[in-house]
Design a protein around this motif. Sequence first.
Motif, short mmCIF file in Angstrom:
data_model
loop_
_atom_site.label_atom_id
_atom_site.label_comp_id
_atom_site.label_asym_id
_atom_site.label_seq_id
_atom_site.Cartn_x
_atom_site.Cartn_y
_atom_site.Cartn_z
N GLY A 262 0.82 -1.20 0.00
CA GLY A 262 0.00 0.00 0.00
C GLY A 262 0.86 1.26 0.00
O GLY A 262 2.05 1.22 0.29
N SER A 263 0.23 2.39 -0.28
CA SER A 263 0.97 3.64 -0.38
C SER A 263 0.63 4.64 0.72
O SER A 263 1.33 5.63 0.88
CB SER A 263 0.67 4.29 -1.74
N VAL A 264 -0.44 4.41 1.47
CA VAL A 264 -0.87 5.35 2.50
C VAL A 264 -0.59 4.76 3.89
O VAL A 264 -1.12 3.69 4.22
CB VAL A 264 -2.38 5.67 2.37
N PRO A 265 0.24 5.42 4.71
CA PRO A 265 0.51 4.89 6.05
C PRO A 265 -0.78 4.80 6.86
O PRO A 265 -1.63 5.68 6.81
CB PRO A 265 1.47 5.91 6.66
N LEU A 266 -0.90 3.72 7.63
CA LEU A 266 -2.09 3.52 8.46
C LEU A 266 -1.76 3.85 9.92
O LEU A 266 -0.66 3.58 10.38
CB LEU A 266 -2.57 2.07 8.36
N PRO A 267 -2.73 4.40 10.64
CA PRO A 267 -2.50 4.70 12.07
C PRO A 267 -2.57 3.43 12.90
O PRO A 267 -2.95 2.36 12.41
CB PRO A 267 -3.66 5.64 12.40
N ALA A 268 -2.22 3.55 14.16
CA ALA A 268 -2.45 2.45 15.09
C ALA A 268 -3.95 2.41 15.38
O ALA A 268 -4.57 3.44 15.66
CB ALA A 268 -1.67 2.68 16.38
N PHE A 269 -4.54 1.24 15.28
CA PHE A 269 -5.98 1.11 15.46
C PHE A 269 -6.32 0.82 16.92
O PHE A 269 -5.68 -0.01 17.56
CB PHE A 269 -6.52 0.00 14.56
N ALA A 270 -7.36 1.49 17.41
CA ALA A 270 -7.72 1.36 18.81
C ALA A 270 -8.21 -0.04 19.15
O ALA A 270 -7.89 -0.59 20.21
CB ALA A 270 -8.79 2.39 19.16
N GLY A 271 -9.03 -0.62 18.28
CA GLY A 271 -9.54 -1.97 18.52
C GLY A 271 -10.45 -2.07 19.72
O GLY A 271 -10.55 -3.13 20.34
N ALA A 272 -11.15 -0.99 20.07
CA ALA A 272 -11.97 -1.00 21.28
C ALA A 272 -13.33 -1.64 21.03
O ALA A 272 -14.04 -1.29 20.09
CB ALA A 272 -12.16 0.44 21.78
N ALA A 273 -13.69 -2.58 21.89
CA ALA A 273 -15.02 -3.17 21.85
C ALA A 273 -16.02 -2.19 22.44
O ALA A 273 -15.67 -1.34 23.26
CB ALA A 273 -15.03 -4.47 22.65
N PRO A 274 -17.29 -2.27 22.05
CA PRO A 274 -18.30 -1.40 22.66
C PRO A 274 -18.37 -1.64 24.16
O PRO A 274 -18.39 -2.78 24.61
CB PRO A 274 -19.60 -1.82 21.97
N ALA A 275 -18.40 -0.57 24.93
CA ALA A 275 -18.60 -0.72 26.37
C ALA A 275 -20.01 -1.22 26.63
O ALA A 275 -20.95 -0.88 25.90
CB ALA A 275 -18.38 0.62 27.07
N VAL A 276 -20.18 -2.05 27.64
CA VAL A 276 -21.51 -2.56 27.94
C VAL A 276 -22.34 -1.48 28.64
O VAL A 276 -21.81 -0.59 29.28
CB VAL A 276 -21.45 -3.83 28.82
N GLY A 277 -23.65 -1.56 28.45
CA GLY A 277 -24.56 -0.60 29.05
C GLY A 277 -25.31 0.18 28.00
O GLY A 277 -25.42 -0.24 26.84
N ALA A 278 -25.84 1.33 28.40
CA ALA A 278 -26.62 2.17 27.49
C ALA A 278 -25.70 2.93 26.55
O ALA A 278 -24.65 3.44 26.96
CB ALA A 278 -27.48 3.14 28.30
N LEU A 279 -26.08 3.01 25.28
CA LEU A 279 -25.37 3.74 24.25
C LEU A 279 -26.30 4.82 23.69
O LEU A 279 -27.52 4.72 23.84
CB LEU A 279 -24.94 2.81 23.11
N PRO A 280 -25.75 5.82 23.01
CA PRO A 280 -26.63 6.81 22.38
C PRO A 280 -27.65 6.20 21.43
O PRO A 280 -28.75 6.70 21.30
CB PRO A 280 -25.65 7.73 21.64
N GLY A 281 -27.28 5.10 20.76
CA GLY A 281 -28.18 4.51 19.78
C GLY A 281 -28.73 3.15 20.14
O GLY A 281 -29.27 2.45 19.28
N GLY A 282 -28.61 2.75 21.41
CA GLY A 282 -29.11 1.43 21.79
C GLY A 282 -28.46 0.93 23.05
O GLY A 282 -28.02 1.71 23.90
N LEU A 283 -28.36 -0.39 23.15
CA LEU A 283 -27.76 -1.03 24.32
C LEU A 283 -26.67 -1.99 23.87
O LEU A 283 -26.72 -2.56 22.78
CB LEU A 283 -28.81 -1.82 25.11
N SER A 284 -25.69 -2.19 24.76
CA SER A 284 -24.63 -3.17 24.53
C SER A 284 -24.55 -4.08 25.74
O SER A 284 -24.54 -3.60 26.88
CB SER A 284 -23.29 -2.46 24.31
N VAL A 285 -24.51 -5.38 25.50
CA VAL A 285 -24.40 -6.34 26.60
C VAL A 285 -23.29 -7.33 26.31
O VAL A 285 -22.91 -7.55 25.16
CB VAL A 285 -25.72 -7.10 26.84
N GLY A 286 -22.76 -7.92 27.36
CA GLY A 286 -21.72 -8.92 27.22
C GLY A 286 -22.23 -10.30 27.58
O GLY A 286 -23.12 -10.44 28.44
#
Length: 429
Positions: free
Chosen positions: A242-266
């Motif tokens: 590739g020709s475009v350097p990529l950043p370090a990716f956060a890789g964060a899973a959704p936190a559990v609980g209430a979200l602005p657009g719904g809910l997340s559970v584990g």
Amino acid sequence: MPPTPDATAPGAAVPDREVPDRGRGDACPGALRLHQADDGALARIRLPGGLLTDRQALALAEAAEALGDGELETTSRGNVQLRGLAPQCAADLAERLRAVGLLPSDTHERVRNIVASPLAGLDGTDSADVRAWVRELDARLCASDWAAGLSGKFLFALDDGRGDVAALDADVTLIAGSGAATADRDRPALLRLGRAGHGHPVEAGQEVTAVLDAARSFLDALRTSGRKAWHLREVPELLPAGSVPLPAFAGAAPAVGALPGGLSVGLRFGRASAAQWRALVAAATASAGELRLTPWRGAVVPGASADLLPALAGAGFRTEPGSPWERATACTGLPGCAKSLADVRSDAARALDTDPRSAAGDGGHDALPVHWSGCERRCGHPAGRWVDVLATGHGYRVTVNGPAAAPTAAEVTNEEMAEAVAEARRTTK
């Protein structure tokens, strides 16, 4: 048995001498090709993007009850496994899946491995909604004769720009050009091949075509070279840089609980009884009628109100952040897998429930991921840096694994494991 995972540390290059032996056939299980485990047959149902309607999710619970052990197991690719199946149930299972649109192709069902950002379009961030890409890629994969030649382990990732699934080191990753992870809103989408540090710009409207072309080029390169490989990262020299350097990716899973657009559970170790699963389906039905399973063995319920959290917590789902159970996974272990040296899930559950961080209120979301394995195959281990807890037959070996990991290991008994794991998870990332 399922194919042996690569032994190379996640995020590392794979020198020729370390490429796994791919001389045997790909034995990855599917919805039609069942794997015979110690606890019965196992079916793996691919769910591109982890997307499920409430009707489809209910059909999976009914299949688990009628044909299997009554439990559903989510995977690190947002798929679902049914265990304890009778070998003669294959036709019945296939009929149930076809009836709700979960088996669109008999010939391509094992190559529909697509993960996508589970919060895309939901949480109020300036990110792309990749669901249209998921559906287009799935349809075109199933319609392409050549795609049936991909391994059942070959993985596509569609990232909405936040860098969550881009961190999973898929074989082909498409990263949206606008969103929380990009400063230039006009930047085109980027295509990442394997674990490369650079990406290829993709013309607008050609994103899914570019993903398919990359997968086909991989198969063409294998045929030309005579090499045998399941993953693109195993043959990086055969593919353009590739020709475009990529950043370090956060890789964060959704936190559990209430979200602005719904809910997340584990889900504890990604498993849910049919009764628990029905509670999740009920929450989806009361909301937008949709579920999104995540590659981190959780579930997002779009449009769901926070009022539904107590019922989901009462059903046994994780709904409160900061628990040692966050980012904790385990292989099947005994008694389901004959290769395992321990009942790793029971041992891991005891360690997590007595994790000394709990009393101190040390939240689990920022700790290193931890994975318990019953044998050297380390099935289902996370990408990136993680705490490796490996059964030895007389206890466990605790090591920080992955890129830039310290080589030290601690040999511990079951009684010593909770403290050792908690200490390892506090290691600076």
